[in-house]
Every structure is written in C-alpha cells, then in structure tokens.
Design an enzyme around this catalytic site. Structure first.
Site, PDB file in Angstrom:
ATOM      1  N   HIS A  60       0.827  -1.207   0.000  1.00 47.06           N
ATOM      2  CA  HIS A  60       0.000   0.000   0.000  1.00 47.06           C
ATOM      3  C   HIS A  60       0.863   1.260   0.000  1.00 47.06           C
ATOM      4  CE1 HIS A  60      -2.690   2.923   2.365  1.00 47.06           C
ATOM      5  NE2 HIS A  60      -3.002   3.007   1.098  1.00 47.06           N
ATOM      6  N   GLU A  63       1.991   1.866  -3.439  1.00 44.32           N
ATOM      7  CA  GLU A  63       0.941   2.441  -4.283  1.00 44.32           C
ATOM      8  C   GLU A  63       0.975   3.967  -4.207  1.00 44.32           C
ATOM      9  OE1 GLU A  63      -3.227   4.014  -3.569  1.00 44.32           O
ATOM     10  OE2 GLU A  63      -3.072   1.986  -2.755  1.00 44.32           O
ATOM     11  N   HIS A  64       1.158   4.495  -3.012  1.00 39.47           N
ATOM     12  CA  HIS A  64       1.252   5.948  -2.850  1.00 39.47           C
ATOM     13  C   HIS A  64       2.511   6.497  -3.519  1.00 39.47           C
ATOM     14  CE1 HIS A  64      -2.001   7.025   0.111  1.00 39.47           C
ATOM     15  NE2 HIS A  64      -2.064   5.705   0.130  1.00 39.47           N
ATOM     16  N   GLU A 142      -3.613   8.141   7.049  1.00 40.54           N
ATOM     17  CA  GLU A 142      -4.749   7.398   6.522  1.00 40.54           C
ATOM     18  C   GLU A 142      -5.177   6.309   7.493  1.00 40.54           C
ATOM     19  OE1 GLU A 142      -5.626   4.350   2.835  1.00 40.54           O
ATOM     20  OE2 GLU A 142      -4.353   6.080   2.442  1.00 40.54           O
TER      21      GLU A 142
END
Length: 464
Positions: A60, A63-64, A142
């Site tokens: 994840h 992905e950023h 997040e």
C-alpha cells in the site's frame, strides 16, 4: 506481439481481445464507442499477501509512492496531467493486487498510456528519501483517519486476524501496522519495485472508444522497451480448512455509538460456483431492506438499526462473509445473537424461497451489469480475471454463472459454512464516560479503525 482473437459476443455484445508483448505484459482491449471516453487500468500481481513479517503495509505504501513522480513526470505531475486533460485517476491496494486507473477523453488515451509506462519503467529514477517520508506520513495519517480514530474502525482488521491465523498471508490487512510503516526503508521500497513492478507481472486493460490497432501501437511504443524481471517471489500458501472449527469471540469496550455484533465466516474461494452460491446466500440473508436479517432484527424485533451481510471475495485463500449488526437502544447482544443463529439455522434447513432467489440473483446481476456498463468498471474486471484466474473473458460471463446457481446449492453452502463453529465474532459494548464531578468511574476505552460496514467488505482496500 502475440494476439488472441476475440471470442463470440457475450454479456450484451461486449467483447475483449488479449495480446502479449515480448516482455510479458498482457494487454486486454475492449471496444465501446457509445461515449467518447477510454479507460486505462493496470493491475500488478502484488498485494499484502506477498508481504513478509515486519514489512506489512509495503504494498500500500508503494501504491502511494507511484504518484510521487517518475523520470519524466515530477512530483504531483501525474495527477496534474490527467486532471488537466479532463480525466480522473486513482490507485488501490488489496490483499491480492495493486491497481492504477485513469478514465480519459478518448483523444487523450495516449497520454494515459505514456504516464503509466513512464512510472513502470522509470520510477526508481525519482524515488528518494523525501518522497518516501512524505508518503509514509500520508499512509500513517490514513490509518489514523480510517482505522484507529473512528468508531468500529479496527473491526475488519481484528476479524481478519481471527479468521486467518498467525503466519497466514492474509492475517494482516493491506494498511499495515504503524511499527512496520516506520521500519520500511528506501531500499525496501526500491527492492519491492524491482521485484513486482515489471511488465511480466502486470495486466493492462484499455476499454472504450478506442482504435485497437492504434492503441496496440501506442502500448508497444511506450511499454515494449521496459525489461521484464524474473525475481518475483510467489505468495505463500493461503489454503486453510473450510471451517474454523470453533467460534472465536472477543468483547471490546470502546467509545462507540451503540452496541454491535460483527462476525466473519470462512467461505469458498472466489472463482468457484460455490462462491457464487455463497454470495447469493448472503444477499438473501443480509442484502437490503427486504433481506431476512433486516426483516427480523430491524423491522420485527426492533433490536437493531441495521443488519447487513457482505462478501469479501478472495482467490488465494478462503473468502470471508462479513456480518454487521448495530444494536438499537438498549437491546442486548445476546438477543441479537440468538435471532441471527435462528435465522441462519432456518435458512440452512429450508434454503431460499423462489422469490428470494429471484431477488438475490437480480441484485447480483444488476451489480455486475453496472460494473460492466462503465468503461472503468469493465477494464477493472478484465484485469481482475486475467490476474487472478488467467482469463479476462471470464469477466464477460460472470452474470451467466450467477444466474445458473440453484436454490439447493445456496442452501448447501449456507448449511456448510454459516455455522457458529465457523465464525469469528466481535462484540462492541460502549464505554460509559461520566463527568468527573460525579465521582463515578470513567471506563477506559480503546480506539478502532476501518468502517466495518457490510457495504465496505466488497472491496476492503486502501485507496490513494
């Protein structure tokens, strides 16, 4: 470039063709000239199931990082170029894949393809400590906002860990832990990119108002020179017994609006007829206002304000059925549990009525057709079936498979899987916070994360 001819039209006349570049990139094209838009969807065969202990959340986080610039596109340029051209974009990470997607005006398709190729081929040229620290902080925030600091937020994370035991590749969720996010180094990120972000570990789908030959020429031009990489480590074995073997339960005292019962059941692997039957069972039991649990708990007993059942489909491990019941007023969880078990036992004995079966199939059919009707949704489904099941054409026949499932199959999967000895349960009891001047004790509560609603379980993933 290899080429696979399109099969006969299916799913309302939709077709798709598959191609492969010399470097291993699989390309799926689907023409649709109804609107002047085109969708680009790129799936990489990497998700949280590929991570190792001590480095959870890396898929994840990466992905950023893919939105932090590449050799030709600096900083936030990817967003700026796509949105400046009238398009939209995003990326998501799940247990089993990471995807990136743009929907563009048709005449801007080449731009989207160039952007995706540039970061696939040259992200390492721009990846540095500054971008790493920037996005590490974004992901940690997040986690706080979606998991740790919202009511019921950690429910999904907790239940996942209970359904998939310690050491299992699905034991942790894609968001990762704060400690592992802090521990991730720039070299970890670079190694991750080299291992998984290669053309032979990806599927590119382009759907919409396209000229196939011109589109293939652009794909070859921008992606064809990117070298393949053979160092990918296969995911660990995700097999488990069909049932947990006992009910696993936790009671949490937290600052939540109301009592709640949440439960997770092991269900059949995605891509099987049994998974479609399970999806239909959950739809009858907890899909919408006329479902059995909603009728019993909300409308008749009035012990709950909402009751839903959703399914997290997984290909590399047993799927998960997600039950979410929020209590009404002072209703006791014990009464809710008893009513849930009565309804599940009755369903396992009798199965769905013809009317319930028709309604459930119609609901799932509509969901599928809604996804296939948009160029972005169709591109995503074509990638999904190519990456997880090896055949993008399966996306175009999914509706037919759901409609072929019988009521007996639905009853059988419910009887086999929706049992007390095959579930993990979370019980939420609100803490009672009393003003200090009363002299009463103040209960100590924990924070939680992830919304945990049935609607959220269709795609439990962290979005850019």
């Amino acid at each position: 470039m290899a080429h696979t001819a399109s099969p006969p039209p299916t799913a309302g006349g939709l077709t798709a063709t598959e191609h492969r570049l010399a470097n291993g990139l699989r390309v799926v094209l689907s023409e649709d000239h109804q609107t002047p838009v085109a969708a680009v969807c790129l799936w990489y065969d990497v998700g949280s199931r590929h991570e190792v202990a001590g480095r959870t959340g890396l898929a994840h986080l990466f992905e950023h990082l893919m939105f932090q610039g590449s050799a030709q596109v600096k900083g936030n340029g990817h967003f700026e170029l796509v949105q400046g051209a009238g398009g939209s974009l995003n990326g998501t990470t799940s247990f089993e894949r990471t995807n990136y997607f743009e929907t563009m005006p048709a005449h801007q398709l080449e731009l989207a393809l160039w952007l995706e190729a540039d970061r696939m081929g040259s992200l390492l040229a721009a990846l540095d400590e500054e971008s790493m620290e920037n996005q590490r902080d974004v992901v940690k925030n997040e986690r706080r906002q979606r998991y740790d600091n919202v009511p019921y937020g950690t429910a999904f994370e907790r239940l996942t860990a209970m359904v998939y035991p310690e050491g299992h590749p699905y034991h942790h969720t894609p968001i990762g832990s704060m400690a592992d996010l802090d521990a991730a180094s720039l070299e970890d990120a670079r190694d991750f990119f080299r291992t998984y972000y290669a053309p032979n570990n990806a599927v590119l789908a382009v759907v919409g108002d396209i000229d196939p030959q011109r589109t293939l020429a652009w794909v070859e031009k921008y992606f064809g020179s990117i070298p393949s990489h053979e160092g990918k480590r296969p995911p660990r074995d995700g097999s488990l017994p069909e049932v947990i073997g006992e009910e696993v339960k936790q009671i949490l005292h937290e600052e939540v609006p109301s009592r709640a019962m949440m439960a997770a059941y092991r269900l059949p692997h995605d891509g099987t007829r049994e998974a479609d039957a399970a999806d239909l069972a959950l739809t009858v039991l907890g899909g919408g206002d006329s479902s059995r649990l909603q009728t019993r708990l909300v409308r008749r007993d009035r012990t709950a304000v909402t009751a839903g059942f959703g399914m997290l489909r997984l290909a590399g491990a047993p799927s998960m059925g997600w039950l979410d019941v929020k209590a009404s007023g002072d209703a006791e969880i014990a009464d809710i549990e008893r009513a849930v078990d009565e309804e599940l036992a009755r369903f396992a004995e009798e199965g769905p009525t013809p009317a319930e079966m028709e309604r459930a199939q119609a609901l799932l059919e509509r969901e599928w057709l809604d996804r296939l009707a948009t160029v972005g949704g169709r591109a995503d489904e074509l990638c999904r079936y190519a990456v997880l099941f090896g055949d993008p054409q399966l996306a175009l026949t999914a509706v037919e498979r759901v409609l072929q499932v019988t009521a007996d199959e639905v009853r059988e999967v419910a009887a086999a899987r929706l049992r007390p000895d095959n579930r993990a349960v979370l019980i939420y009891e609100p803490t009672q916070v009393t003003a200090p001047d009363t002299g009463a004790d103040v209960s100590e509560g924990a924070t939680v994360s992830e919304t945990g609603s049935a609607a959220d379980t269709h795609d439990q993933e962290a979005a850019q």
